[in-house]
Design an enzyme around this catalytic site. Structure first.
Site, PDB file in Angstrom:
ATOM      1  N   HIS A 152       0.819  -1.205   0.000  1.00 49.40           N
ATOM      2  CA  HIS A 152       0.000   0.000   0.000  1.00 49.40           C
ATOM      3  C   HIS A 152       0.858   1.261   0.000  1.00 49.40           C
ATOM      4  O   HIS A 152       0.336   2.379  -0.010  1.00 49.40           O
ATOM      5  CB  HIS A 152      -0.915  -0.033   1.239  1.00 49.40           C
ATOM      6  CG  HIS A 152      -2.053   0.921   1.207  1.00 49.40           C
ATOM      7  ND1 HIS A 152      -2.220   1.918   2.143  1.00 49.40           N
ATOM      8  CD2 HIS A 152      -3.104   1.032   0.349  1.00 49.40           C
ATOM      9  CE1 HIS A 152      -3.323   2.596   1.871  1.00 49.40           C
ATOM     10  NE2 HIS A 152      -3.865   2.087   0.784  1.00 49.40           N
ATOM     11  N   LYS A 202       3.061   4.467  -0.839  1.00 44.51           N
ATOM     12  CA  LYS A 202       3.038   5.490  -1.885  1.00 44.51           C
ATOM     13  C   LYS A 202       4.288   6.350  -1.702  1.00 44.51           C
ATOM     14  O   LYS A 202       4.434   7.047  -0.697  1.00 44.51           O
ATOM     15  CB  LYS A 202       1.797   6.389  -1.799  1.00 44.51           C
ATOM     16  CG  LYS A 202       0.465   5.647  -2.054  1.00 44.51           C
ATOM     17  CD  LYS A 202      -0.154   5.198  -0.784  1.00 44.51           C
ATOM     18  CE  LYS A 202      -1.602   4.790  -0.894  1.00 44.51           C
ATOM     19  NZ  LYS A 202      -1.899   3.708  -1.797  1.00 44.51           N
ATOM     20  N   ASP A 222      16.496  10.862  -7.054  1.00 44.28           N
ATOM     21  CA  ASP A 222      17.930  10.884  -6.731  1.00 44.28           C
ATOM     22  C   ASP A 222      18.232  10.699  -5.249  1.00 44.28           C
ATOM     23  O   ASP A 222      19.250  11.205  -4.751  1.00 44.28           O
ATOM     24  CB  ASP A 222      18.563  12.200  -7.212  1.00 44.28           C
ATOM     25  CG  ASP A 222      18.500  12.351  -8.724  1.00 44.28           C
ATOM     26  OD1 ASP A 222      18.435  11.320  -9.415  1.00 44.28           O
ATOM     27  OD2 ASP A 222      18.512  13.494  -9.203  1.00 44.28           O
ATOM     28  N   HIS A 252      -9.311  10.809   1.307  1.00 42.96           N
ATOM     29  CA  HIS A 252      -8.354   9.715   1.159  1.00 42.96           C
ATOM     30  C   HIS A 252      -7.093   9.969   1.984  1.00 42.96           C
ATOM     31  O   HIS A 252      -6.144   9.194   1.946  1.00 42.96           O
ATOM     32  CB  HIS A 252      -7.990   9.536  -0.320  1.00 42.96           C
ATOM     33  CG  HIS A 252      -7.341   8.231  -0.639  1.00 42.96           C
ATOM     34  ND1 HIS A 252      -5.991   8.085  -0.843  1.00 42.96           N
ATOM     35  CD2 HIS A 252      -7.868   6.982  -0.764  1.00 42.96           C
ATOM     36  CE1 HIS A 252      -5.707   6.815  -1.096  1.00 42.96           C
ATOM     37  NE2 HIS A 252      -6.822   6.128  -1.063  1.00 42.96           N
ATOM     38  N   LYS A 266      -4.351  10.558   5.153  1.00 44.72           N
ATOM     39  CA  LYS A 266      -3.949   9.824   6.348  1.00 44.72           C
ATOM     40  C   LYS A 266      -2.893  10.668   7.077  1.00 44.72           C
ATOM     41  O   LYS A 266      -1.820  10.942   6.526  1.00 44.72           O
ATOM     42  CB  LYS A 266      -3.333   8.468   6.010  1.00 44.72           C
ATOM     43  CG  LYS A 266      -4.200   7.564   5.095  1.00 44.72           C
ATOM     44  CD  LYS A 266      -3.767   7.649   3.680  1.00 44.72           C
ATOM     45  CE  LYS A 266      -4.349   6.582   2.761  1.00 44.72           C
ATOM     46  NZ  LYS A 266      -5.749   6.372   2.791  1.00 44.72           N
ATOM     47  N   ASP A 314       0.165  16.007  20.233  1.00 43.58           N
ATOM     48  CA  ASP A 314       0.428  17.104  21.177  1.00 43.58           C
ATOM     49  C   ASP A 314       0.863  18.390  20.483  1.00 43.58           C
ATOM     50  O   ASP A 314       1.649  19.170  21.036  1.00 43.58           O
ATOM     51  CB  ASP A 314       1.480  16.682  22.205  1.00 43.58           C
ATOM     52  CG  ASP A 314       0.936  15.710  23.228  1.00 43.58           C
ATOM     53  OD1 ASP A 314      -0.288  15.717  23.449  1.00 43.58           O
ATOM     54  OD2 ASP A 314       1.726  14.945  23.811  1.00 43.58           O
TER      55      ASP A 314
END
Length: 413
Positions: free
Chosen positions: A60, A62, A67, A310, A312, A317
């Site tokens: 999953h 991404k 470089d 979509h 995440k 704190d």
């Protein structure tokens, strides 16, 4: 250029992917590939069913890396619906641009996956290797497709063209926040576990000190949220200890996977009883003439295109933030592999926190609450707050959510 694809995304595309790989500067590998039955949709489905213990596990991750010096991580896949270019549904996402040593760390993560025994060259899965002529023909088809897209969505095409004459990298460099950071990722061998994977292989083990150490405020954005019993115990325990815990996820009407909502819904009442605040992003209409929302949650370019969450991210704190591909659900914890970056910077944490607050605004989200022991949804329309006693969403979405719960799919979600 090296491209590593989760094999789930390659269904029916082997020949096209192999044609791209004939370019002398491009290598493409598939992670955790299905070896038999790739020729048709039916045989692929059967092949996965007969080896479900391995085939339901996905890479999953991404990651875009240049470089070993500049990297982008987040939740975004490479597809039209992740770049505001899909007529029906587009996804809002959060990405982090990172430079310096953390990009080198992310490069190590890529090399681990690329060199894993689970990664196979695309040429292993085509009976006839494409020729240079096939690549040239593909270029012609690509140019024709671009010309058609330019006519069908001229505004989007022109907007993308501006990046050729007005590149953003210099602007982004000036906006960088310099701070301590660390790349976190699951080991690729996580997918080989026969049951629950070894904790030493997991991103969540690396992230655990931050989750356990939060004392004042925990904010989470998780497009797919299924806490499970361990997550419920953790979140309610933090809230009982006086931590302000709030979550932004998709509403039933906005999610693209209603079954996941079915895994989340049974936990709402217990979370709310302990003071956890739940915000469910509404389905954002795609008509730009209706006005524009906050930047992250803006409506799509297409008039008919709706928007779904979509993203995440986590903010600890108001000092540290984590952005990556990880959802707070069993699939991210147990089955899929994930990657992300943890940053120790109050300045960046405040930026990410403000993005979360934008999505939690009453005009954009339903706040789930308990009223006389019953679940209600508070939202805002035309500047007026009002309370819904029935959960927004079609009967078909409700059925899908109910079915996922009824057949016990939670650990697979």
């Amino acid at each position: 250029m090296r491209i590593l694809l989760d094999d789930t995304t390659s269904d029916g595309l082997d020949q096209i992917i192999a044609t791209l790989a004939t370019h002398p500067s491009i290598e493409i590998r598939l992670f955790n590939p299905l070896h038999l039955g790739r020729s048709t949709g039916v045989t692929r489905a059967m092949g996965r069913l007969f080896n479900l213990s391995l085939q339901h596990r996905r890479m999953h991750n991404k990651l875009w890396l240049a470089d070993n010096s500049v990297a982008i991580v987040g939740g975004r896949n490479l597809g039209d619906e992740y770049f505001d270019a899909e007529p029906n549904l587009n996804f809002t996402d959060i990405d982090m641009l990172s430079v310096g040593p953390v990009a080198e760390q992310l490069g190590h993560s890529f090399d681990q996956y690329w060199n894993s025994a689970l990664s196979k060259p695309i040429d292993d899965f085509v009976s006839i290797t494409p020729s240079k002529g096939d690549l040239a023909a593909a270029r012609v088809r690509l140019q024709a497709s671009l010309a058609e897209s330019r006519q069908q969505n001229h505004a989007l095409y022109n907007r993308l063209r501006t990046y050729q004459t007005q590149p953003r990298m210099d602007t982004w460099r000036r906006e960088l926040i310099w701070a301590w950071n660390q790349a976190l990722w699951d080991a690729p061998s996580k997918v080989l576990a026969k049951a629950d994977p070894d904790p030493r292989l997991l991103l969540t083990t690396q992230l655990a000190p931050e989750l356990d150490g939060v004392t004042h405020e925990l904010m989470m954005i998780s497009a797919y949220f299924v806490p499970g019993q361990p997550g419920l115990v953790y979140l309610t325990g933090r809230a009982d200890a006086g931590v302000s815990v709030s979550l932004l996820t998709n509403s039933l009407e906005a999610t693209d996977v209603p079954a996941v909502h079915g895994g989340y819904a049974p936990y709402r009442k217990a979370l709310l009883e302990h003071g956890v605040k739940l915000y469910e992003l509404r389905r954002q209409p795609g008509d730009p003439s209706a006005g524009s929302g906050p930047h992250l949650f803006r409506r799509g370019s297409f008039r008919s295109s709706d928007s779904s969450l979509h993203s995440k991210a986590m903010i600890f704190d108001r000092t540290k933030s984590f952005i990556g591909s990880f959802n707070f659900d069993p699939r991210s914890v147990l089955w899929n592999t994930e990657v992300g970056v943890l940053v120790d910077s109050p300045e960046l944490a405040e930026h990410v926190r403000n993005l979360a607050l934008q999505g939690m605004a009453p005009a954009l989200s339903y706040e789930a609450k308990l009223q006389d022991g019953q679940l209600v949804w508070v939202t805002e329309d035309n500047g007026q707050l009002h309370t819904l006693t029935d959960e927004p969403g079609s009967w078909w979405r409700r059925f899908n959510a109910w079915f996922a719960t009824s057949v016990g799919l939670e650990r697979m979600l």
